[in-house]
Design a protein around this motif. Structure first.
Motif, short mmCIF file in Angstrom:
data_model
loop_
_atom_site.label_atom_id
_atom_site.label_comp_id
_atom_site.label_asym_id
_atom_site.label_seq_id
_atom_site.Cartn_x
_atom_site.Cartn_y
_atom_site.Cartn_z
N TYR A 232 11.65 -22.57 49.27
CA TYR A 232 10.71 -21.56 48.80
C TYR A 232 11.07 -20.21 49.40
O TYR A 232 11.74 -20.13 50.43
N CYS A 233 10.66 -19.15 48.70
CA CYS A 233 10.86 -17.78 49.17
C CYS A 233 9.50 -17.23 49.57
O CYS A 233 8.68 -16.89 48.70
N GLU A 234 9.27 -17.14 50.86
CA GLU A 234 7.98 -16.72 51.40
C GLU A 234 7.94 -15.21 51.57
O GLU A 234 8.85 -14.61 52.13
N ARG A 235 6.87 -14.62 51.09
CA ARG A 235 6.73 -13.16 51.18
C ARG A 235 6.47 -12.76 52.63
O ARG A 235 5.65 -13.36 53.32
N LEU A 236 7.18 -11.73 53.10
CA LEU A 236 7.02 -11.24 54.46
C LEU A 236 6.05 -10.06 54.48
O LEU A 236 6.17 -9.15 53.65
N PRO A 237 5.12 -10.04 55.41
CA PRO A 237 4.12 -8.97 55.43
C PRO A 237 4.58 -7.70 56.15
O PRO A 237 3.89 -6.69 56.11
N SER A 238 5.73 -7.76 56.78
CA SER A 238 6.13 -6.65 57.67
C SER A 238 6.98 -5.60 56.97
O SER A 238 7.59 -4.77 57.63
N HIS A 239 7.04 -5.60 55.63
CA HIS A 239 7.86 -4.64 54.89
C HIS A 239 7.00 -4.00 53.79
O HIS A 239 7.13 -4.32 52.61
N PRO A 240 6.11 -3.07 54.15
CA PRO A 240 5.18 -2.51 53.17
C PRO A 240 5.82 -1.63 52.11
O PRO A 240 5.22 -1.38 51.07
N GLN A 241 7.02 -1.10 52.36
CA GLN A 241 7.62 -0.17 51.43
C GLN A 241 8.24 -0.84 50.22
O GLN A 241 8.46 -0.21 49.18
N GLN A 242 8.59 -2.12 50.32
CA GLN A 242 9.16 -2.86 49.20
C GLN A 242 9.01 -4.34 49.49
O GLN A 242 8.78 -4.73 50.64
N PRO A 243 9.09 -5.19 48.46
CA PRO A 243 8.94 -6.62 48.72
C PRO A 243 10.07 -7.14 49.60
O PRO A 243 11.20 -6.66 49.53
N ALA A 244 9.76 -8.08 50.44
CA ALA A 244 10.76 -8.71 51.31
C ALA A 244 10.36 -10.16 51.49
O ALA A 244 9.17 -10.50 51.54
N PHE A 245 11.36 -11.03 51.61
CA PHE A 245 11.10 -12.47 51.62
C PHE A 245 11.95 -13.17 52.67
O PHE A 245 12.99 -12.68 53.09
N ALA A 246 11.46 -14.35 53.04
CA ALA A 246 12.22 -15.27 53.88
C ALA A 246 12.51 -16.51 53.05
O ALA A 246 11.58 -17.14 52.53
N LEU A 247 13.78 -16.85 52.89
CA LEU A 247 14.15 -18.09 52.24
C LEU A 247 14.02 -19.23 53.25
O LEU A 247 14.53 -19.12 54.36
#
Length: 306
Positions: A232-247
């Motif tokens: 799964y690709c989990e959304r990271l909360p620490s990047h408010p300027q654009q979407p960022a994910f952890a695989l």
């Protein structure tokens, strides 16, 4: 006409997907507020699901979680337009972290077949693109009811790696196609938390509530000896300027390939539940997971009249 309408939808999706990310977030938030005010399906289904899955949660906390789920769902809808209409290589740059990839590589190298179980958590469209960048695979999917919807999906999922992905309709000869690919050492992607048709699954607890659960994944794993990995690709909360994910790639519990379909379904749901509990707002609680009940008569469908 079908292709023409699908192309118009694609152009609209492309325009929305190219807005600045801050605008996309505001648009998603506006959609979420509209859903809440109008008691839209997404808002109602999320509320019912939370009542079932989190009965011990205080009413105010459950409402807060419901609002977060609706907001995340609306944002993800806009976010997915971005992923569908931009080059996959650009999208994959949004993966700021990657965990467990060695498990994936080892399963490929073993050549015994690989089943990717991809729950509706985080952004599964980005996961599809990552998988296609690593290996050819077949993805089991439930086609949209409309021809326009299917034509649109064929357009938005097209990219340079299109030939690496075989989309298998969840009907008829699907089992044979998946079986053949796994037996040849190939890779198959399955969404493990979709409710199957009556008679095609077993009831097993999901957040403590009996849920009709697919037996297909367990049968394929048990009979082919293929490795099962949850991805799964989990959304990271620490990047408010654009979407960022952890695989994230994780080994499946041993019981998932149990020859007893009931035990296999229990293991499958436990694995999906553990992932969903990481951040409930990222799980697709807007899906009617509990429509079919053990009674079999449909009278206790929790979504009825809601």
């Amino acid at each position: 006409m079908t292709r023409f309408v699908a192309r118009l939808l694609y152009l609209l999706a492309s325009a929305l997907g190219r807005l600045p990310w801050s605008w996309q977030m505001r648009l998603g938030d506006a959609v979420a507020r509209l859903w809440q005010r109008r008691a839209a399906r997404e808002a109602r289904v999320a509320r019912v699901n939370l009542e079932l899955a989190y009965p011990g949660l205080a009413a105010e906390e459950r409402e807060r979680l419901q609002r977060a789920i609706v907001r995340t769902t609306a944002r993800q809808a806009i976010e997915t337009l971005r992923l569908w209409t931009r080059p996959h290589a650009e999208n994959l740059a949004l993966l700021r972290e990657q965990h467990g990839v060695e498990l994936f590589d080892a399963a490929l190298a073993a050549g015994r077949g690989l089943i990717v179980a991809a729950p509706h958590y985080g952004n599964w469209e980005l996961l599809n693109q990552w998988l296609a960048s690593r290996t050819p695979l077949a993805i089991l999917y439930r086609p949209p009811e409309s021809a326009v919807g299917e034509a649109f999906l064929n357009l938005v999922r097209a990219d340079s790696d299109t030939g690496r992905v075989t989309q298998v309709r969840a009907e008829g000869a699907a089992v044979r196609q998946l079986w053949k690919r796994l037996s040849a050492g190939g890779v198959v992607g399955i969404l493990p938390d979709q409710q199957p048709k009556a008679g095609d699954g077993e009831f097993a607890p999901f957040f403590g509530v009996p849920a009709l659960t697919m037996t297909l994944l367990g049968r394929l794993a048990e009979r082919t000896g293929a490795t099962v990995l949850f991805c799964y690709c989990e959304r990271l909360p620490s990047h408010p300027q654009q979407p960022a994910f952890a695989l994230r790639v994780e080994a499946a519990p041993a019981g998932i390939a149990d020859p007893d379909p009931q035990r296999a379904c229990v293991a499958l749901n436990a694995a999906v539940e553990r992932i969903a509990r990481r951040d409930p707002a990222q799980y697709q609680w807007t899906y009617k997971r509990y429509t079919l009940r053990p009674s079999g008569n449909g009278d206790d469908n929790p979504y009825r009249l809601r």
